[in-house]
Design a protein around this motif. Structure first.
Motif, mmCIF file in Angstrom:
data_model
loop_
_atom_site.group_PDB
_atom_site.id
_atom_site.type_symbol
_atom_site.label_atom_id
_atom_site.label_comp_id
_atom_site.label_asym_id
_atom_site.label_seq_id
_atom_site.Cartn_x
_atom_site.Cartn_y
_atom_site.Cartn_z
ATOM 1 N N GLU A 141 0.847 -1.195 0.000
ATOM 2 C CA GLU A 141 0.000 0.000 0.000
ATOM 3 C C GLU A 141 0.882 1.245 0.000
ATOM 4 O O GLU A 141 1.799 1.374 0.808
ATOM 5 N N VAL A 142 0.571 2.157 -0.916
ATOM 6 C CA VAL A 142 1.293 3.425 -1.019
ATOM 7 C C VAL A 142 0.267 4.541 -1.144
ATOM 8 O O VAL A 142 -0.563 4.528 -2.064
ATOM 9 N N GLY A 143 0.300 5.480 -0.224
ATOM 10 C CA GLY A 143 -0.626 6.607 -0.282
ATOM 11 C C GLY A 143 -2.077 6.192 -0.255
ATOM 12 O O GLY A 143 -2.925 6.844 -0.885
ATOM 13 N N GLY A 144 -2.382 5.117 0.440
ATOM 14 C CA GLY A 144 -3.753 4.644 0.542
ATOM 15 C C GLY A 144 -4.215 3.803 -0.630
ATOM 16 O O GLY A 144 -5.366 3.352 -0.653
ATOM 17 N N GLN A 145 -3.341 3.557 -1.596
ATOM 18 C CA GLN A 145 -3.703 2.737 -2.753
ATOM 19 C C GLN A 145 -2.923 1.431 -2.718
ATOM 20 O O GLN A 145 -1.720 1.411 -2.436
ATOM 21 N N ALA A 146 -3.600 0.330 -3.023
ATOM 22 C CA ALA A 146 -2.959 -0.979 -3.064
ATOM 23 C C ALA A 146 -2.383 -1.230 -4.448
ATOM 24 O O ALA A 146 -3.011 -0.929 -5.469
ATOM 25 N N PHE A 147 -1.174 -1.786 -4.480
ATOM 26 C CA PHE A 147 -0.517 -2.158 -5.733
ATOM 27 C C PHE A 147 -0.128 -3.623 -5.659
ATOM 28 O O PHE A 147 0.414 -4.085 -4.645
ATOM 29 N N GLU A 148 -0.427 -4.349 -6.740
ATOM 30 C CA GLU A 148 0.005 -5.739 -6.826
ATOM 31 C C GLU A 148 1.354 -5.791 -7.537
ATOM 32 O O GLU A 148 1.518 -5.244 -8.626
ATOM 33 N N VAL A 149 2.304 -6.450 -6.899
ATOM 34 C CA VAL A 149 3.682 -6.470 -7.382
ATOM 35 C C VAL A 149 4.152 -7.916 -7.514
ATOM 36 O O VAL A 149 3.867 -8.752 -6.655
ATOM 37 N N ASP A 150 4.853 -8.217 -8.595
ATOM 38 C CA ASP A 150 5.549 -9.482 -8.753
ATOM 39 C C ASP A 150 7.048 -9.200 -8.752
ATOM 40 O O ASP A 150 7.485 -8.096 -9.109
ATOM 41 N N ILE A 151 7.847 -10.174 -8.361
ATOM 42 C CA ILE A 151 9.302 -9.998 -8.287
ATOM 43 C C ILE A 151 9.955 -10.991 -9.232
ATOM 44 O O ILE A 151 9.771 -12.213 -9.091
ATOM 45 N N GLY A 152 10.691 -10.467 -10.204
ATOM 46 C CA GLY A 152 11.284 -11.317 -11.223
ATOM 47 C C GLY A 152 12.739 -10.977 -11.470
ATOM 48 O O GLY A 152 13.206 -9.870 -11.187
ATOM 49 N N PHE A 153 13.447 -11.954 -12.039
ATOM 50 C CA PHE A 153 14.882 -11.827 -12.314
ATOM 51 C C PHE A 153 15.137 -11.968 -13.807
ATOM 52 O O PHE A 153 14.620 -12.879 -14.453
ATOM 53 N N GLY A 154 15.939 -11.035 -14.354
ATOM 54 C CA GLY A 154 16.324 -11.122 -15.761
ATOM 55 C C GLY A 154 17.795 -10.841 -15.953
ATOM 56 O O GLY A 154 18.219 -10.405 -17.019
ATOM 57 N N GLY A 155 18.578 -11.093 -14.893
ATOM 58 C CA GLY A 155 19.985 -10.704 -14.840
ATOM 59 C C GLY A 155 20.209 -9.798 -13.654
ATOM 60 O O GLY A 155 21.269 -9.796 -13.032
ATOM 61 N N ILE A 156 19.202 -9.007 -13.308
ATOM 62 C CA ILE A 156 19.072 -8.297 -12.037
ATOM 63 C C ILE A 156 17.610 -8.423 -11.606
ATOM 64 O O ILE A 156 16.745 -8.810 -12.398
ATOM 65 N N TRP A 157 17.342 -8.081 -10.343
ATOM 66 C CA TRP A 157 15.995 -8.236 -9.798
ATOM 67 C C TRP A 157 15.147 -6.997 -10.064
ATOM 68 O O TRP A 157 15.630 -5.862 -9.979
#
Length: 339
Positions: free
Chosen positions: A157-173
């Motif tokens: 949550e940032v500034g009262g808004q929810a964000f869906e995040v995925d974490i992936g690697f392509g040589g760096i994260w």
């Protein structure tokens, strides 16, 4: 005039993002492995890193590459890549720019129509093929490292808004965020707001990574870059990318490692398969073309072997100097996104 350092470089841009290749005046690094030479660079030559990419001789997007004698039996050369973020394990646009620069300045012999070059990076061996015509490098294709998604559906949550995040690697994260969640498109005029927001999202992602436990095997302790993924705006493109970080601001190119991470993300979601090609568009509407060449496995996760194709253009032959009386010394880094 008295100069403490004189370093010769060749500058280029890859789809808009600058690369600076060192061709003379840099001290020999100690160490028998690339990791040992990186340690020597950061411990004993940090002033030269600032000279290469810091202000006033550079600015936030600059990446500098140190071509080194091959330290791996299977490599044609080894490289260290530095930026305002420090030493990078891999950078796609910088690799394309480096291969183009070394071939077009005849530091590596060019063979037409295709010249193969194997480059050792801190991420491992990267195989590149340059398409050469009339002494000009038309494009470079590199085979990326295994790319994969470690975490999906992380909510912050940032500034009262929810964000869906995925974490992936392509040589760096990367933290991958669908740009539609922000309510603004990837466009030049949107960049300042998107960069500032990305910093806040990454702070929350990294806080969550620190405070929670039980993450899947291979999950990073932190991510330093965020990749906004969005729909295309140009004919022939499949999607648009905007890579951001506090130190670098934003990537003018589609971001080579970001492209690898994005294709792994689509693969994880069942939206791409082995053999599929994806045309990645930047905020400047420049293009990288990516292909999923094979499937593999990393830490029990399905992963892909990607290739990325892009073009670089030489922009300058320069000598960087450090005046012994310069009050700014070798240079400085200013954050590109608040905090």
């Amino acid at each position: 005039m008295t100069f403490a350092h004189r370093v010769r470089v060749v500058d280029s841009h890859t789809a808009g993002e600058p690369t600076r290749v060192v061709v003379g005046g840099f001290p020999e690094l100690a160490g028998g492995t690339l990791a040992e030479q990186e340690a020597d660079l950061l411990a004993n030559h940090a002033d030269l890193v600032r000279l290469l990419v810091g202000e006033p001789r550079g600015h936030a997007p600059w990446h500098a590459v140190l071509p080194l004698a091959p330290l791996h039996a299977g490599a044609d050369l080894s490289v260290l890549i530095v930026s305002a973020l420090g030493s990078l394990t891999m950078c796609g646009h910088a690799l394309i720019g480096t291969v183009t620069t070394l071939l077009e300045t005849e530091r590596i012999p060019a063979r037409e129509p295709v010249t193969g070059v194997v480059v050792e990076t801190l991420s491992g061996l990267v195989r590149a093929e340059a398409r050469v015509d009339g002494g000009k490098v038309r494009s470079v294709t590199f085979r990326g490292v295994p790319s994969w998604v470690a975490v999906t559906g992380l909510e912050v949550e940032v500034g009262g808004q929810a964000f869906e995040v995925d974490i992936g690697f392509g040589g760096i994260w990367f933290a991958l965020v669908r740009v539609e969640q922000t309510g603004v498109p990837i466009a030049v005029e949107s960049v300042p707001g998107l960069v500032a927001l990305s910093h806040r999202i990454r702070l929350e992602v990294n806080r969550t990574l620190r405070e929670r436990s039980g993450w899947p095997p291979g999950t990073p302790e932190r991510v330093d870059q965020l990749l906004y993924v969005g729909p295309p705006t140009s004919a022939g493109a499949h999607g648009q990318n905007l890579a951001t970080s506090t130190g670098l601001g934003f990537d003018r190119s589609p971001c080579g490692t970001g492209c690898c991470a994005r294709m792994a993300w689509h693969f994880e979601r069942g939206e791409m398969a082995v053999g599929d090609t994806f045309v990645h568009e930047s905020v400047l509407n420049t293009i990288f073309t990516g292909t999923i060449k094979a499937e593999t496995e990393v830490d029990g996760h399905r992963a892909i072997i990607p290739t990325i194709t892009g073009s670089a253009y030489l922009t300058g032959f320069n000598e960087l100097v450090l005046d012994t009386d310069d009050p700014l010394g070798p240079g400085l880094f200013l954050p590109a996104a608040g905090g």
